[in-house]
Design a protein around this motif. Structure first.
Motif, short mmCIF file in Angstrom:
data_model
loop_
_atom_site.label_atom_id
_atom_site.label_comp_id
_atom_site.label_asym_id
_atom_site.label_seq_id
_atom_site.Cartn_x
_atom_site.Cartn_y
_atom_site.Cartn_z
N GLY A 234 46.51 13.08 61.34
CA GLY A 234 46.22 14.51 61.37
C GLY A 234 45.04 14.86 60.48
N ILE A 235 45.00 14.30 59.27
CA ILE A 235 43.88 14.55 58.36
C ILE A 235 42.59 13.99 58.93
CG2 ILE A 235 42.97 14.08 56.06
CD1 ILE A 235 45.86 14.03 55.05
N GLY A 236 42.67 12.75 59.46
CA GLY A 236 41.48 12.14 60.04
C GLY A 236 40.96 12.90 61.25
N LEU A 237 41.89 13.34 62.11
CA LEU A 237 41.49 14.06 63.32
C LEU A 237 40.84 15.40 62.99
CD1 LEU A 237 44.39 13.48 65.87
CD2 LEU A 237 42.02 12.76 66.09
N SER A 238 41.36 16.08 61.97
CA SER A 238 40.79 17.38 61.60
C SER A 238 39.31 17.24 61.23
CB SER A 238 41.57 17.99 60.43
OG SER A 238 41.46 17.19 59.26
N ALA B 254 37.42 14.51 62.30
CA ALA B 254 36.74 13.96 63.48
C ALA B 254 36.40 15.05 64.49
CB ALA B 254 37.62 12.90 64.13
N LEU B 255 37.27 16.05 64.63
CA LEU B 255 37.01 17.15 65.56
C LEU B 255 35.80 17.98 65.15
CD1 LEU B 255 40.66 18.36 66.31
CD2 LEU B 255 39.11 17.19 67.88
N GLN B 256 35.45 17.91 63.87
CA GLN B 256 34.27 18.60 63.38
C GLN B 256 33.02 17.72 63.45
OE1 GLN B 256 35.15 20.06 59.43
NE2 GLN B 256 37.21 20.69 60.02
N GLY B 257 33.18 16.52 64.01
CA GLY B 257 32.06 15.59 64.12
C GLY B 257 31.78 14.82 62.86
N ASN B 258 32.74 14.79 61.95
CA ASN B 258 32.55 14.08 60.67
C ASN B 258 32.96 12.62 60.83
OD1 ASN B 258 32.57 13.16 57.99
ND2 ASN B 258 33.08 15.21 57.23
N VAL B 259 32.04 11.71 60.54
CA VAL B 259 32.32 10.29 60.70
C VAL B 259 33.37 9.79 59.71
CG1 VAL B 259 30.55 9.48 59.07
CG2 VAL B 259 31.17 8.06 61.03
N LEU B 260 33.63 10.56 58.66
CA LEU B 260 34.65 10.18 57.69
C LEU B 260 36.06 10.31 58.24
CD1 LEU B 260 33.24 11.72 54.37
CD2 LEU B 260 33.25 9.32 55.08
N GLY B 261 36.22 10.97 59.39
CA GLY B 261 37.54 11.17 59.96
C GLY B 261 38.32 9.87 60.15
N PRO B 262 37.84 8.94 60.99
CA PRO B 262 38.58 7.68 61.19
C PRO B 262 38.66 6.83 59.94
CG PRO B 262 36.43 7.60 62.28
CD PRO B 262 36.65 9.02 61.85
N ILE B 263 37.59 6.88 59.12
CA ILE B 263 37.61 6.09 57.88
C ILE B 263 38.69 6.59 56.94
CG2 ILE B 263 36.26 5.44 55.84
CD1 ILE B 263 33.74 5.65 57.58
N LEU B 264 38.76 7.92 56.78
CA LEU B 264 39.75 8.52 55.89
C LEU B 264 41.16 8.26 56.40
CD1 LEU B 264 39.96 10.18 53.33
CD2 LEU B 264 39.99 12.25 54.71
N MET B 265 41.33 8.30 57.73
CA MET B 265 42.66 8.02 58.31
C MET B 265 43.12 6.62 57.94
SD MET B 265 43.95 6.16 61.13
CE MET B 265 45.61 6.09 61.78
N LEU B 266 42.23 5.63 58.08
CA LEU B 266 42.58 4.25 57.75
C LEU B 266 42.86 4.07 56.27
CD1 LEU B 266 39.99 2.35 59.99
CD2 LEU B 266 42.45 2.55 60.37
N VAL B 267 42.08 4.74 55.42
CA VAL B 267 42.27 4.62 53.98
C VAL B 267 43.59 5.25 53.55
CG1 VAL B 267 41.38 5.39 51.73
CG2 VAL B 267 39.81 4.48 53.44
N ILE B 268 43.87 6.46 54.04
CA ILE B 268 45.09 7.18 53.65
C ILE B 268 46.33 6.40 54.09
CG2 ILE B 268 46.46 9.26 54.08
CD1 ILE B 268 43.86 10.81 54.24
#
Length: 274
Positions: A131-135, A137-151
């Motif tokens: 959910g955090i990563g998608l929020s 990613a939906l804004q076009g932020n490349v950190l979305g999938p990275i943050l999801m994997l880290v969290i």
């Protein structure tokens, strides 16, 4: 720090690290008859080789005690493998110990630990991280999938790493303590509540289903979507989630459900429904 608290020797720490590393691949070797058994045998190789010195004893350890049905959430399996190591140590030192109890304890723990691991990591924490990563990613932020994997992976790997240490250091006394305190039931219930809250929030904010059909009544255009929203906002996204959940309960593969949603979306857009 954990070495001193659990009173572990340097050799114990080395063995627990080997167990933890091998536990990472617990799901890499799966077969339908005994599930993770072959991978479990691989995990126990450093233990058996350390405490048993004859070929006959080692074969018995591999074949009789660990080449048995085993299946649990890999993230929390480290504690069970560490506990098996502690029992193997006890069995090597006490000739009167019933070695069948080692596999019995494994079998009794894999179900409860699978429930805890699935509830916490697969059912709750993975959804929170997604959910955090998608929020983002939906804004076009490349950190979305990275943050999801880290969290998701940092707590998961901490649990994987320290599980064998705790299992080996605490030994069988942990079983009675946890059973008497009701800790397993409490953790499972809390994880389920958090998971359901997260699913509800993601359904409202991330699932979209709108009816585009507009009809005329008394020379006034009426939108079907506005009528539904006036009765219950986000009713259609909630209904879609329940439909997907129904098919999952019927053992329909997730990829089949995804393809069905895509086909429904294309057909609905073509006929002007959605």
């Amino acid at each position: 720090m954990i070495k001193e608290r659990l009173n572990l020797s340097d050799e114990d720490v080395k063995m627990c690290k080997q167990i933890g590393f091998r536990t990472l691949s617990l799901c890499s070797i799966m077969e339908m008859e005994k599930m993770q058994a072959l991978a479990y045998v691989r995990v126990m190789i450093p233990v058996i080789n350390r405490y048993y010195h004859t070929q006959e004893e080692r074969i018995e350890g591999y074949k009789r005690r660990h080449w048995e049905l085993f299946n649990t959430t890999p993230t929390v399996a480290g504690f069970i493998t560490g506990l098996s190591a502690a029992m193997e140590k006890q069995a090597s030192e006490d000739s009167t110990m019933d070695k069948k109890s080692i596999n019995a304890v494994k079998a009794s723990l894999m179900g409860p630990f699978a429930g805890i691991g699935d509830s916490i990591f697969w059912g709750s924490w993975r959804i929170v991280a997604t959910g955090i990563g998608l929020s983002l990613a939906l804004q076009g932020n490349v950190l979305g999938p990275i943050l999801m994997l880290v969290i998701f992976n940092i707590p998961a790997h901490i649990c994987r790493y320290y599980g064998p240490f705790l299992g080996f250091g605490l030994g069988s006394k942990f079983l009675s303590q946890v059973s008497e305190s009701g800790l397993m039931q409490f953790l499972t219930k809390c994880a389920t509540i958090v998971g359901l809250m997260t699913v509800g929030a993601m359904t409202s904010s991330m699932v979209s289903l709108n009816i585009a059909y507009v009809f005329t009544m008394n020379e006034v255009e009426m939108s079907v979507q506005s009528l539904i929203d006036s009765i219950m906002p986000s009713a259609l996204p909630l209904a879609l989630v329940f439909v997907c959940f129904y098919f999952l309960k019927k053992d329909v593969k997730p990829i089949t459900i995804i393809l069905g949603i895509i086909a429904f979306s294309i057909l609905g857009r073509f006929i002007g429904l959605v």
